[in-house]
Design a protein around this motif. Structure first.
Motif, short mmCIF file in Angstrom:
data_model
loop_
_atom_site.label_atom_id
_atom_site.label_comp_id
_atom_site.label_asym_id
_atom_site.label_seq_id
_atom_site.Cartn_x
_atom_site.Cartn_y
_atom_site.Cartn_z
N ALA A 12 0.85 -1.33 -0.02
CA ALA A 12 -0.03 -0.04 -0.02
C ALA A 12 0.92 1.03 -0.11
CB ALA A 12 -0.96 0.01 1.07
N LEU A 13 1.79 1.20 0.73
CA LEU A 13 3.00 2.26 0.83
C LEU A 13 3.38 2.54 -0.48
CD1 LEU A 13 4.38 4.42 2.65
CD2 LEU A 13 6.07 2.64 2.77
N ILE A 14 3.88 1.36 -1.43
CA ILE A 14 4.76 1.72 -2.49
C ILE A 14 3.48 2.18 -3.41
CG2 ILE A 14 5.57 0.43 -4.26
CD1 ILE A 14 6.88 -1.32 -2.27
N ASP A 15 2.28 1.64 -3.57
CA ASP A 15 1.45 2.18 -4.45
C ASP A 15 0.79 3.51 -4.30
OD1 ASP A 15 0.76 -0.18 -5.28
OD2 ASP A 15 -0.90 -0.73 -4.31
N GLU A 16 0.97 4.18 -2.77
CA GLU A 16 0.82 5.56 -2.60
C GLU A 16 1.83 6.56 -3.09
OE1 GLU A 16 -1.19 9.14 -1.26
OE2 GLU A 16 -1.89 7.07 -1.55
N LEU A 17 3.12 5.96 -2.77
CA LEU A 17 4.18 6.70 -3.22
C LEU A 17 4.36 6.85 -4.87
CD1 LEU A 17 6.87 8.10 -2.69
CD2 LEU A 17 8.18 5.90 -2.58
N ARG A 18 4.06 5.66 -5.64
CA ARG A 18 3.83 5.80 -6.94
C ARG A 18 2.78 6.79 -7.43
NH1 ARG A 18 2.86 0.49 -8.99
NH2 ARG A 18 0.80 0.77 -8.47
N ARG A 19 1.67 6.78 -6.90
CA ARG A 19 0.40 7.31 -7.43
C ARG A 19 0.81 8.87 -7.03
NH1 ARG A 19 -3.38 10.23 -4.93
NH2 ARG A 19 -2.86 9.62 -2.69
N LYS A 36 14.24 6.58 -2.77
CA LYS A 36 15.75 6.14 -3.12
C LYS A 36 16.34 5.40 -1.82
CE LYS A 36 20.18 8.07 -4.37
NZ LYS A 36 21.21 9.13 -4.66
N GLN A 37 16.19 6.21 -0.73
CA GLN A 37 16.39 5.76 0.54
C GLN A 37 15.99 4.44 0.80
OE1 GLN A 37 19.08 6.80 2.16
NE2 GLN A 37 19.27 8.27 0.75
N ALA A 38 14.45 4.38 0.82
CA ALA A 38 14.02 3.08 1.12
C ALA A 38 14.25 1.84 0.01
CB ALA A 38 12.34 3.14 0.68
N SER A 39 14.50 2.08 -1.12
CA SER A 39 15.20 1.24 -1.76
C SER A 39 16.57 0.72 -1.54
CB SER A 39 15.56 1.68 -3.38
OG SER A 39 15.91 1.08 -4.20
N LEU A 40 17.33 1.32 -0.98
CA LEU A 40 18.85 1.37 -0.61
C LEU A 40 18.61 0.44 0.81
CD1 LEU A 40 20.66 4.62 -1.28
CD2 LEU A 40 20.80 2.37 -2.41
N SER A 41 17.50 0.73 1.57
CA SER A 41 17.55 0.10 2.82
C SER A 41 16.80 -1.65 2.53
CB SER A 41 16.38 0.72 3.71
OG SER A 41 17.08 1.86 4.11
N LEU A 42 16.09 -1.56 1.57
CA LEU A 42 15.44 -2.89 1.28
C LEU A 42 16.44 -3.72 0.60
CD1 LEU A 42 11.76 -1.84 -0.06
CD2 LEU A 42 12.32 -3.13 1.98
N LYS A 43 17.23 -3.15 -0.27
CA LYS A 43 18.46 -3.83 -0.87
C LYS A 43 19.49 -4.52 0.05
CE LYS A 43 22.16 -3.15 -4.47
NZ LYS A 43 22.69 -2.12 -5.47
N ALA A 76 8.70 -4.51 -6.12
CA ALA A 76 9.17 -3.66 -7.14
C ALA A 76 8.20 -3.84 -8.41
CB ALA A 76 10.61 -4.19 -7.55
N LEU A 77 7.95 -5.24 -8.81
CA LEU A 77 7.05 -5.10 -10.16
C LEU A 77 5.90 -4.53 -9.94
CD1 LEU A 77 8.09 -8.74 -10.81
CD2 LEU A 77 8.50 -6.85 -11.95
N LEU A 78 5.14 -4.69 -8.50
CA LEU A 78 3.80 -3.93 -8.24
C LEU A 78 3.95 -2.51 -8.10
CD1 LEU A 78 2.61 -6.51 -5.57
CD2 LEU A 78 1.63 -6.17 -7.92
N ALA A 79 5.04 -2.05 -7.90
CA ALA A 79 5.23 -0.35 -7.92
C ALA A 79 5.71 -0.10 -9.12
CB ALA A 79 6.49 -0.16 -7.09
N GLY A 80 5.59 -0.87 -10.23
CA GLY A 80 5.78 -0.34 -11.65
C GLY A 80 7.14 -0.08 -12.18
N VAL A 81 8.06 -0.95 -11.49
CA VAL A 81 9.48 -0.85 -11.93
C VAL A 81 9.46 -1.78 -13.21
CG1 VAL A 81 11.94 -1.31 -11.29
CG2 VAL A 81 10.49 -0.28 -9.63
N ALA A 82 10.19 -1.32 -14.23
CA ALA A 82 10.17 -2.36 -15.44
C ALA A 82 10.84 -3.62 -15.09
CB ALA A 82 11.03 -1.59 -16.52
N LYS A 99 8.86 -14.93 -15.02
CA LYS A 99 8.04 -15.80 -14.12
C LYS A 99 7.51 -15.15 -13.04
CE LYS A 99 8.46 -20.25 -15.33
NZ LYS A 99 7.73 -20.73 -16.07
N MET A 100 8.21 -14.67 -12.22
CA MET A 100 7.55 -13.82 -10.85
C MET A 100 6.43 -13.03 -11.33
SD MET A 100 11.04 -13.52 -8.68
CE MET A 100 10.04 -13.07 -7.20
N LEU A 101 6.76 -12.22 -12.46
CA LEU A 101 5.61 -11.28 -12.71
C LEU A 101 4.39 -12.00 -12.97
CD1 LEU A 101 4.72 -8.67 -13.51
CD2 LEU A 101 5.45 -8.98 -15.83
#
Length: 105
Positions: A12-19, A36-43, A76-82, A99-101
């Motif tokens: 939900a957070l990712i969807d809201e951020l993308r929106r 960017k910071q969230a992405s680095l933390s998740l990575k 990442a896929l649900l957030a719209g990342v290619a 496959k995961m998509l």
């Protein structure tokens, strides 16, 4: 909080951020920096994949691909990342990401 609730909240957070980034609502620079910071933390939370993380002969994604990494890829896929960018980021083959998509939808 259960793991399921955490995953739902993260989605939900990712969807809201993308929106907000797409509609221009909010401070774009601030939102981009937070993303960017969230992405680095998740990575950092997801271990780097090994060469064994390829598709098994049955066509299913190898169980070596850890659940945390699968969740991060799905998010990442649900957030719209290619898918090609997801594959590069997680060092997976494009076929594995496709496959995961398919599993995500």
């Amino acid at each position: 909080m259960s793991d399921t609730q955490l995953v739902q909240d993260l989605g939900a957070l990712i969807d809201e951020l993308r929106r907000r980034l797409e509609t221009g609502r909010g401070s774009r620079a601030e939102l981009e920096e937070a993303a960017k910071q969230a992405s680095l933390s998740l990575k950092r939370l997801v271990p780097s994949p090994t060469r064994q993380n390829k598709l098994s002969r049955s066509g299913k994604i190898s169980s070596v691909l850890q659940e945390g990494q699968r969740k991060a890829v799905r998010a990442a896929l649900l957030a719209g990342v290619a898918p090609s960018q997801v594959a590069k980021h997680f060092r997976l083959s494009p076929a594995t990401v496709r496959k995961m998509l398919g599993e995500t939808t």
